[in-house]
Design an enzyme around this catalytic site. Structure first.
Site, PDB file in Angstrom:
ATOM      1  N   CYS A 138      -2.512   9.536   2.010  1.00 41.01           N
ATOM      2  CA  CYS A 138      -2.114   8.825   0.786  1.00 41.01           C
ATOM      3  C   CYS A 138      -3.152   9.021  -0.302  1.00 41.01           C
ATOM      4  O   CYS A 138      -2.810   9.137  -1.474  1.00 41.01           O
ATOM      5  CB  CYS A 138      -1.901   7.346   1.081  1.00 41.01           C
ATOM      6  SG  CYS A 138      -3.327   6.555   1.834  1.00 41.01           S
ATOM      7  N   GLU A 169       0.879  -1.173   0.000  1.00 39.26           N
ATOM      8  CA  GLU A 169       0.000   0.000   0.000  1.00 39.26           C
ATOM      9  C   GLU A 169       0.910   1.216   0.000  1.00 39.26           C
ATOM     10  O   GLU A 169       1.475   1.575   1.039  1.00 39.26           O
ATOM     11  CB  GLU A 169      -0.893   0.004   1.260  1.00 39.26           C
ATOM     12  CG  GLU A 169      -1.878  -1.141   1.329  1.00 39.26           C
ATOM     13  CD  GLU A 169      -3.056  -0.971   0.391  1.00 39.26           C
ATOM     14  OE1 GLU A 169      -3.195   0.106  -0.226  1.00 39.26           O
ATOM     15  OE2 GLU A 169      -3.831  -1.929   0.261  1.00 39.26           O
TER      16      GLU A 169
HETATM   17  P1  NAD Z   1       8.028   5.241   4.827  1.00 38.82           P
HETATM   18  O1  NAD Z   1       8.093   4.431   3.584  1.00 38.82           O
HETATM   19  O2  NAD Z   1       9.126   6.198   5.105  1.00 38.82           O
HETATM   20  O3  NAD Z   1       7.960   4.287   6.111  1.00 38.82           O
HETATM   21  C1  NAD Z   1       6.923   3.345   6.290  1.00 38.82           C
HETATM   22  C2  NAD Z   1       7.383   2.297   7.275  1.00 38.82           C
HETATM   23  O4  NAD Z   1       8.439   1.539   6.710  1.00 38.82           O
HETATM   24  C3  NAD Z   1       7.912   2.842   8.598  1.00 38.82           C
HETATM   25  O5  NAD Z   1       7.397   2.057   9.656  1.00 38.82           O
HETATM   26  C4  NAD Z   1       9.410   2.659   8.466  1.00 38.82           C
HETATM   27  O6  NAD Z   1      10.087   2.498   9.697  1.00 38.82           O
HETATM   28  C5  NAD Z   1       9.476   1.378   7.664  1.00 38.82           C
HETATM   29  N1  NAD Z   1      10.736   1.170   6.941  1.00 38.82           N
HETATM   30  C6  NAD Z   1      11.629   2.103   6.512  1.00 38.82           C
HETATM   31  N2  NAD Z   1      12.665   1.500   5.869  1.00 38.82           N
HETATM   32  C7  NAD Z   1      12.405   0.167   5.873  1.00 38.82           C
HETATM   33  C8  NAD Z   1      13.084  -0.972   5.352  1.00 38.82           C
HETATM   34  N3  NAD Z   1      14.231  -0.864   4.691  1.00 38.82           N
HETATM   35  N4  NAD Z   1      12.522  -2.183   5.540  1.00 38.82           N
HETATM   36  C9  NAD Z   1      11.342  -2.316   6.192  1.00 38.82           C
HETATM   37  N5  NAD Z   1      10.654  -1.273   6.714  1.00 38.82           N
HETATM   38  C10 NAD Z   1      11.178  -0.045   6.551  1.00 38.82           C
HETATM   39  O7  NAD Z   1       6.612   5.944   4.787  1.00 38.82           O
HETATM   40  P2  NAD Z   1       6.023   7.030   5.794  1.00 38.82           P
HETATM   41  O8  NAD Z   1       6.748   8.311   5.592  1.00 38.82           O
HETATM   42  O9  NAD Z   1       5.936   6.452   7.157  1.00 38.82           O
HETATM   43  O10 NAD Z   1       4.525   7.161   5.248  1.00 38.82           O
HETATM   44  C11 NAD Z   1       4.140   8.008   4.224  1.00 38.82           C
HETATM   45  C12 NAD Z   1       3.934   7.228   2.944  1.00 38.82           C
HETATM   46  O11 NAD Z   1       2.971   6.216   3.149  1.00 38.82           O
HETATM   47  C13 NAD Z   1       3.372   8.099   1.836  1.00 38.82           C
HETATM   48  O12 NAD Z   1       4.007   7.781   0.624  1.00 38.82           O
HETATM   49  C14 NAD Z   1       1.907   7.692   1.803  1.00 38.82           C
HETATM   50  O13 NAD Z   1       1.264   7.945   0.582  1.00 38.82           O
HETATM   51  C15 NAD Z   1       1.997   6.252   2.116  1.00 38.82           C
HETATM   52  N6  NAD Z   1       0.709   5.732   2.599  1.00 38.82           N
HETATM   53  C16 NAD Z   1       0.027   4.849   1.808  1.00 38.82           C
HETATM   54  C17 NAD Z   1      -1.198   4.360   2.227  1.00 38.82           C
HETATM   55  C18 NAD Z   1      -1.981   3.381   1.398  1.00 38.82           C
HETATM   56  O14 NAD Z   1      -2.865   2.743   1.936  1.00 38.82           O
HETATM   57  N7  NAD Z   1      -1.690   3.211   0.120  1.00 38.82           N
HETATM   58  C19 NAD Z   1      -1.716   4.762   3.462  1.00 38.82           C
HETATM   59  C20 NAD Z   1      -1.000   5.662   4.238  1.00 38.82           C
HETATM   60  C21 NAD Z   1       0.225   6.124   3.790  1.00 38.82           C
END
Ligand code: NAD
Length: 512
Positions: A290, A256
Site C-alpha cells: 500500500c 486504511e
Molecule cells: P479488498 O478491499 O479487496 O479486500 C480487503 C478485505 O475486505 C478482504 O478481507 C475482503 O474479504 C473484505 N471485503 C470485501 N468486500 C467486503 C464487504 N463488502 N464488506 C466487508 N468486507 C469486505 O483489498 P485487498 O485486495 O485484500 O487488499 C489490497 C488493498 O489494500 C490495496 O488497495 C492496498 O493499498 C490496501 N492496503 C492498505 C493498507 C494501509 O494500511 N493503508 C495496507 C495494506 C493494504
C-alpha cells in the site's frame, strides 16, 4: 471429497482452530505460484460471525479486567510465541501469499516489534491521569483516561497478511479490546495461524482474539455484528461498502486504504541511493505494497542519471518462487489484469517501457515506465504491481505539485541532501507519512502513527494515536471542596452572575 474430509485437510498448524460453527460451505486457499491447496476454510455466514462476536464479549471484559500489566504480560507471551516460530509462520506466508521467505521474516519482525511497543506503551498513553481543572472548576480534580471499546472487528488484506492486520490487532488488544479478525480470502491460513498462536500463548483469555473466514459477505456481517469499532484495511472501493454497512448500526470505522505514493528526487539527491530505494519501494513484494512507490518525480539535472541507475538495478531483478527470486507472483491472479491495463494505457498514451512491460502467467516483469502522461491510469490509479513511472520535472516544487495532485495520500519519499529542504517538502506532501532519504521507514517506527488522507482513508494505527484509535476518552471530575457560592445551583445569589461577568471582563476583556 466429503465436507468432513475437506475440513480435515485443515491442519492444526493452519486452520484447525477456526471454529466451524454450523458452517457447511468451504473455500480453498491456494499457493499463487503453484496452485497447490494451502488450506480449506469455512465460509462463515452472518450467524457464525454473530456467535463469534458474542463469544468475544465476555472475553473482552476478562481481558479489560486484567489491566495494563496483565495484558502487557500476555502480549509479551504472544510475541514470544511468534518470535520463536518465525520460520514456521514465514513459510506459511510464503506458500499462501507468494512472497519470498526472507521478506516474510521481515514482515513478521515488524509485527513483533509493534506488539512489543503497543504492550509497553498502553498504560502511559491510555491510563488515567489528572489534567488541570482550570479556573471555572478550580475546586474540582479532573481526570482523563482512554477506555476500551469492547469487541473490535478487524478486516484485513492479503498483501502483508501478518504486519498489516497486526497494526490494528496489536493496538486494539493493548488498549483492552477483544478482536474478531476476518483475514483476506487469499490469506486465511495466515489469519488462522495467528489466532491459533494466540490460543496457545494466552490460553486463559483465548477468546480475546478469534478469526472468522470467508469472502466479502463475511466481512460485511462483521460490520453489522455490533462491534465497538471496525478497523478496515483494503481497497478504497471496498472501504466505501464497509462504511455503508457500518453506518447501519452507527459503528465507527478506521479506514486504511490504498495509495499511489510518489518519490521526489531533488537536484542535490544521492542519486544512487534514491534509485536503490525506488526500486525496492516499487518492486519488493511484487509491488503489492500500500505504501509502495509507484511514481517518481525527478528534477531535470539528475533525471538521466536516475533513470540509468534504476534501469540497471531493475535489470538484475528476477521474479519467481525460489529462494533467489527478488519477488513472487501476484497473490491475486486478477491483479495482473489491472497491471496489464495500466501498462497498455501508459504505452498507448505516449509512454514507453524502458525495462519490462510483460506479464507471464502470475508473474509481472519488473517494469520502468517513462514519459507517461499524468492523465494515464498508470499515474492516477493504484497499480499494485512491480511497476514504476519516472517523470522529469523542472524542480522539486513541480514534483510536489504533481505528487499532491492525487486523490490518494497515503505516504511518500523525498531524496535531497539538504535537510531543511527535504523536511519542508516532506511536511508539505499531502500524505500521512513521508520518509526522507529512504522508503517505507515510518512503518518500522512503532511510535509513529500510520494512516492516510483523502482516498487513502482516515484514522491511525501504530503509535499513541493507534492506541487511542481503539478507545473512547472518558472524562471525570471530582469535587474536592465546596465553594461558598455554587453557580450551578438554584440557591445562587442574584448578584453572582454580575460578579462573574466582572471577573471575565478582567481576565479576558483586555484581549483585542
Ligand atoms: P479488498 O478491499 O479487496 O479486500 C480487503 C478485505 O475486505 C478482504 O478481507 C475482503 O474479504 C473484505 N471485503 C470485501 N468486500 C467486503 C464487504 N463488502 N464488506 C466487508 N468486507 C469486505 O483489498 P485487498 O485486495 O485484500 O487488499 C489490497 C488493498 O489494500 C490495496 O488497495 C492496498 O493499498 C490496501 N492496503 C492498505 C493498507 C494501509 O494500511 N493503508 C495496507 C495494506 C493494504
Amino acid at each position: 471429497m466429503s465436507l468432513a474430509e475437506q475440513l480435515d485437510t485443515v491442519t492444526d498448524a493452519a486452520a484447525g482452530t477456526v471454529d466451524r460453527h454450523a458452517t457447511t460451505e468451504t473455500f480453498e486457499s491456494t499457493n499463487p505460484a503453484t496452485g497447490a491447496v494451502v488450506g480449506v476454510f469455512p465460509v462463515h455466514d452472518a450467524a457464525a460471525v454473530q456467535e463469534t462476536v458474542e463469544r468475544a464479549r465476555p472475553a473482552a471484559q476478562r481481558w479489560a479486567d486484567l489491566g495494563f500489566d496483565g495484558r502487557r504480560q500476555r502480549l509479551a507471551a504472544y510475541r514470544g510465541y511468534l518470535a520463536r516460530r518465525m520460520h514456521e509462520l514465514a513459510d506459511l506466508v510464503h506458500r499462501e501469499n507468494g512472497k519470498p521467505h526472507a521478506d516474510a521474516i521481515l514482515e513478521i519482525t515488524l509485527a513483533v516489534d509493534h506488539l512489543a511497543w503497543a504492550g509497553a506503551h498502553a498504560a502511559k498513553t491510555l491510563g488515567q491521569r489528572r489534567v488541570r481543572a482550570g479556573m471555572l472548576a478550580a475546586n474540582h480534580a479532573a481526570y482523563l483516561e482512554y477506555q476500551p471499546l469492547g469487541v473490535v472487528g478487524v478486516i484485513g488484506p492479503w498483501n502483508y497478511p501478518v504486519f498489516t492486520p497486526m497494526g490494528s490487532i496489536a493496538y486494539a488488544l493493548a488498549a483492552g479490546n477483544a478482536v474478531v479478525f476476518k483475514p483476506s480470502e487469499y490469506t486465511p491460513a495466515v489469519g488462522a495461524w495467528l489466532a491459533a498462536a494466540w490460543r496457545a500463548a494466552v490460553p486463559d483469555v483465548a477468546d480475546a482474539l478469534q478469526v472468522v473466514t470467508g469472502f466479502g459477505e463475511t466481512g460485511a456481517a462483521l460490520c453489522r455484528a455490533g462491534v465497538g469499532k471496525l478497523a478496515f484495511t483494503g481497497s478504497a472501493p471496498t472501504g466505501r461498502k464497509v462504511m455503508a454497512a457500518c453506518a447501519e448500526t452507527l459503528t465507527p470505522v478506521l479506514m486504511e486504504l490504498g495509495g499511489k505514493d510518489a518519490m521526489i528526487v531533488d537536484d542535490d539527491a544521492d542519486v544512487a541511493a534514491a534509485a536503490d530505494a525506488a526500486v525496492w519501494g516499487a518492486m519488493s513484494n511484487a509491488g503489492q505494497t500500500c505504501i509502495g512507490i509507484e511514481r517518481v518525480y525527478v528534477t531535470s539535472p539528475v533525471y538521466d542519471r536516475f533513470v540509468a541507475e534504476v534501469t540497471e538495478r531493475v535489470g538484475g531483478l528476477r521474479p519467481g518462487s525460489d529462494d533467489e527470486a527478488a519477488y513472487g507472483p501476484m497473490t491475486m491472479a486478477s491483479q495482473t489484469d489491472v497491471v496489464r491495463r495500466h501498462l497498455d494505457d501508459a504505452t498507448s498514451s505516449g509512454g514507453r517501457a524502458a525495462v519490462g512491460g510483460t506479464v507471464d502467467g502470475g508473474f509481472v516483469a519488473p517494469t520502468v515506465l517513462l514519459d507517461v502522461p499524468e492523465s494515464s491510469s498508470a499515474v492516477r490509479e493504484e497499480t499494485f504491481g512491480p511497476t514504476l513511472t519516472i517523470t522529469r520535472v523542472r524542480d522539486a516544487e513541480e514534483a510536489l505539485e504533481r505528487t499532491n495532485a492525487s486523490s490518494y495520500g497515503l505516504a511518500g519519499a523525498v531524496f535531497s541532501r539538504s535537510r531543511a529542504r527535504a523536511m519542508d517538502l516532506a511536511r508539505r506532501m499531502r500524505s500521512g507519512m513521508t520518509s526522507v532519504n529512504s522508503v517505507l521507514t515510518f512503518a518500522s517506527v512503532p511510535a509513529l502513527p500510520f494512516g492516510g488522507v483523502g482516498e487513502s482513508g482516515f484514522g491511525r494505527i501504530h503509535g499513541e494515536d493507534g492506541l487511542k484509535e481503539f478507545t473512547r476518552a472518558k472524562a471525570i471530575t471530582r469535587q474536592r471542596y465546596a465553594l461558598p457560592v455554587n453557580l450551578m445551583s438554584f440557591t445562587r445569589p442574584p448578584a453572582a452572575a454580575d460578579a462573574l461577568a466582572r471577573v471575565m471582563g478582567m481576565v479576558h476583556g483586555r484581549h483585542r
